[in-house]
Design a protein around this motif. Structure first.
Motif, PDB file in Angstrom:
ATOM      1  N   GLY A 258      -9.929  -0.157   6.450  1.00 26.39           N
ATOM      2  CA  GLY A 258      -8.606  -0.541   5.972  1.00 26.39           C
ATOM      3  C   GLY A 258      -8.657  -1.372   4.708  1.00 26.39           C
ATOM      4  N   ASP A 259      -9.627  -2.276   4.629  1.00 23.88           N
ATOM      5  CA  ASP A 259      -9.748  -3.114   3.431  1.00 23.88           C
ATOM      6  C   ASP A 259     -10.076  -2.274   2.203  1.00 23.88           C
ATOM      7  OD1 ASP A 259      -9.223  -5.309   4.987  1.00 23.88           O
ATOM      8  OD2 ASP A 259     -11.290  -6.074   4.994  1.00 23.88           O
ATOM      9  N   THR A 260     -10.947  -1.282   2.376  1.00 25.27           N
ATOM     10  CA  THR A 260     -11.314  -0.422   1.252  1.00 25.27           C
ATOM     11  C   THR A 260     -10.134   0.423   0.809  1.00 25.27           C
ATOM     12  OG1 THR A 260     -13.608  -0.345   2.049  1.00 25.27           O
ATOM     13  CG2 THR A 260     -12.928   1.361   0.479  1.00 25.27           C
ATOM     14  N   LEU A 261      -9.415   1.007   1.769  1.00 24.89           N
ATOM     15  CA  LEU A 261      -8.245   1.817   1.427  1.00 24.89           C
ATOM     16  C   LEU A 261      -7.175   0.989   0.725  1.00 24.89           C
ATOM     17  CD1 LEU A 261      -7.916   4.002   4.639  1.00 24.89           C
ATOM     18  CD2 LEU A 261      -8.591   4.789   2.365  1.00 24.89           C
ATOM     19  N   GLN A 262      -7.033  -0.253   1.134  1.00 26.98           N
ATOM     20  CA  GLN A 262      -6.009  -1.110   0.555  1.00 26.98           C
ATOM     21  C   GLN A 262      -6.182  -1.254  -0.954  1.00 26.98           C
ATOM     22  OE1 GLN A 262      -3.439  -2.871   2.557  1.00 26.98           O
ATOM     23  NE2 GLN A 262      -2.615  -2.849   0.473  1.00 26.98           N
ATOM     24  N   ALA A 263      -7.422  -1.146  -1.414  1.00 25.36           N
ATOM     25  CA  ALA A 263      -7.706  -1.357  -2.832  1.00 25.36           C
ATOM     26  C   ALA A 263      -7.252  -0.194  -3.712  1.00 25.36           C
ATOM     27  CB  ALA A 263      -9.203  -1.592  -3.027  1.00 25.36           C
ATOM     28  N   TYR A 264      -7.028   1.008  -3.107  1.00 27.34           N
ATOM     29  CA  TYR A 264      -6.695   2.130  -3.994  1.00 27.34           C
ATOM     30  C   TYR A 264      -5.730   3.149  -3.414  1.00 27.34           C
ATOM     31  CZ  TYR A 264      -9.921   5.336  -1.498  1.00 27.34           C
ATOM     32  OH  TYR A 264     -10.547   6.123  -0.565  1.00 27.34           O
ATOM     33  N   ILE A 274      -0.575   1.879   2.933  1.00 24.50           N
ATOM     34  CA  ILE A 274      -1.782   2.686   2.732  1.00 24.50           C
ATOM     35  C   ILE A 274      -1.512   4.098   3.230  1.00 24.50           C
ATOM     36  CG2 ILE A 274      -4.178   2.999   3.444  1.00 24.50           C
ATOM     37  CD1 ILE A 274      -4.302  -0.039   3.818  1.00 24.50           C
ATOM     38  N   ALA A 275      -1.772   5.100   2.391  1.00 27.18           N
ATOM     39  CA  ALA A 275      -1.554   6.499   2.773  1.00 27.18           C
ATOM     40  C   ALA A 275      -2.852   7.276   2.641  1.00 27.18           C
ATOM     41  CB  ALA A 275      -0.470   7.133   1.913  1.00 27.18           C
ATOM     42  N   PHE A 276      -3.080   8.164   3.599  1.00 29.78           N
ATOM     43  CA  PHE A 276      -4.317   8.951   3.603  1.00 29.78           C
ATOM     44  C   PHE A 276      -4.015  10.240   4.358  1.00 29.78           C
ATOM     45  CE2 PHE A 276      -8.901   9.693   4.437  1.00 29.78           C
ATOM     46  CZ  PHE A 276      -9.439   9.285   3.226  1.00 29.78           C
ATOM     47  N   GLY A 277      -3.814  11.343   3.599  1.00 25.88           N
ATOM     48  CA  GLY A 277      -3.405  12.595   4.201  1.00 25.88           C
ATOM     49  C   GLY A 277      -1.913  12.803   4.087  1.00 25.88           C
ATOM     50  N   MET A 278      -1.475  14.047   4.363  1.00 23.77           N
ATOM     51  CA  MET A 278      -0.065  14.409   4.238  1.00 23.77           C
ATOM     52  C   MET A 278       0.463  15.012   5.529  1.00 23.77           C
ATOM     53  SD  MET A 278       1.418  13.688   1.306  1.00 23.77           S
ATOM     54  CE  MET A 278       2.779  14.857   1.162  1.00 23.77           C
ATOM     55  N   ASN A 279       1.619  14.521   5.943  1.00 23.24           N
ATOM     56  CA  ASN A 279       2.324  15.119   7.068  1.00 23.24           C
ATOM     57  C   ASN A 279       3.004  16.403   6.620  1.00 23.24           C
ATOM     58  OD1 ASN A 279       2.053  13.129   9.293  1.00 23.24           O
ATOM     59  ND2 ASN A 279       3.063  11.770   7.816  1.00 23.24           N
ATOM     60  N   ALA A 280       2.961  17.412   7.492  1.00 21.60           N
ATOM     61  CA  ALA A 280       3.507  18.719   7.147  1.00 21.60           C
ATOM     62  C   ALA A 280       4.354  19.255   8.291  1.00 21.60           C
ATOM     63  CB  ALA A 280       2.385  19.710   6.820  1.00 21.60           C
ATOM     64  N   ILE A 281       5.258  20.155   7.940  1.00 17.24           N
ATOM     65  CA  ILE A 281       6.080  20.853   8.922  1.00 17.24           C
ATOM     66  C   ILE A 281       5.819  22.354   8.816  1.00 17.24           C
ATOM     67  CG2 ILE A 281       7.823  19.044   8.943  1.00 17.24           C
ATOM     68  CD1 ILE A 281       9.562  20.809   7.128  1.00 17.24           C
TER      69      ILE A 281
END
Length: 303
Positions: A258-264, A274-281
């Motif tokens: 989480g700390d690493t993702l927070q940086a970018y 923090i976002a990682f990946g996309m929700n789809a329908i």
């Protein structure tokens, strides 16, 4: 793969392929990597079809009970088999339920079926077995989504589409690129941390052949199946809770992911979360079979 599928994909902005497929039969328990899975109105077949609830019928997850990560489902022809350390296997028939009930997942009140006292005792025994001193045991039950009930994703993101889901956090399918994980692991390594597996991020469809986080910019994703093109719409970046910090092999949490993702990875579309990946329908391709290796393609979204 049909010639129509190839033609549909060839005119798109980005070419890709399905690298891996995952189903999470019990919400917040371990996933199952599959070699073939049907696409349904609510996502991949059996994905988040079951859920654990407390004695008030409210969903529980690894956020409160990280040991859920240690529960390993396996889908067989007629049953789901659940295994966990120190427990005998629990067998759940795929075609059987017990009493109807209503449960809560986030703000939604949902019709479901209770799976009985044996399953309830199994989950209660395992998930209470290492609770801290002084913390009372929770009475937990396993429920299954009522397929006659329609739970719709948030129309703020799906627009005119009445997009269905089961017990997911909100959308039918989560799409993530392998390159996104590779980029995170490069950052973790540079900081002296160990690499992490993609299972921490609980994707359904993992894509190869695209740049890291290019999925953030896709409008629709087409997948070439034997039955014709399946069509998904990527609608919302997936905001991340603390679950990716939990090691699925040990259920222990540490903050470096989480700390690493927070940086970018703060994303303006989800208010800086923090976002990682996309929700789809799911738009087209009901009952089409998805498999690793299938070609996929997407157009960029400009909005």
């Amino acid at each position: 793969m049909s010639s129509d599928s190839v033609a549909d994909l060839s005119a798109r902005d980005v070419a890709a392929r399905i690298a891996r497929l995952f189903v999470y039969p019990v919400k917040s328990c371990a996933g199952v990597e599959v070699d073939e899975v049907l696409l349904t109105e609510t996502g991949l077949e059996f994905d988040r079809a079951w859920m654990v609830v407390d004695d008030e019928g409210r969903f529980v997850t690894q956020r409160e009970l990280p040991r859920m990560a240690l529960i390993q489902p396996k889908l067989k022809h007629s049953e789901m088999v659940l295994r966990a350390p120190g427990m005998l296997a629990l067998h759940i028939a795929l075609d059987a339920v017990e009493e109807p009930c209503e449960v809560t997942v986030w703000k939604d009140r949902v019709k479901a079926y209770d799976m009985g006292d044996v399953a309830a005792q199994w989950f209660s025994d395992f998930l209470n077995s290492e609770r801290p001193a002084g913390v009372p045991a929770q009475k937990l039950r396993l429920v299954r989504f009522d397929p006659e009930f329609q739970r719709l994703s948030n129309k703020r993101w799906t627009g005119e589409v009445d997009a269905q889901t089961q017990f997911s956090d909100g959308f039918a399918v989560l799409v993530l690129s392998q390159s996104a994980l590779d980029g995170l692991n490069a950052r973790l390594a540079a900081a002296g941390h160990a690499a992490v597996g993609i299972e921490r991020f609980r994707p359904n469809i993992v894509l190869d052949g695209v740049d890291a986080h290019d999925e953030d910019n896709f409008g629709e994703l087409l997948i070439a199946t034997n039955e014709g093109p399946a069509r998904l719409r990527l609608v919302k970046p997936c905001p991340r809770c603390p679950i990716p910090n939990i090691d699925p092999a040990t259920a222990l949490s540490s903050p470096e992911v989480g700390d690493t993702l927070q940086a970018y990875r703060a994303h303006p579309a989800v208010d800086g979360a923090i976002a990682f990946g996309m929700n789809a329908i799911v738009l087209e391709g009901i009952d089409f079979a998805l498999r690793p290796g299938q070609s996929a393609a997407a157009d960029y979204r400009f909005d």
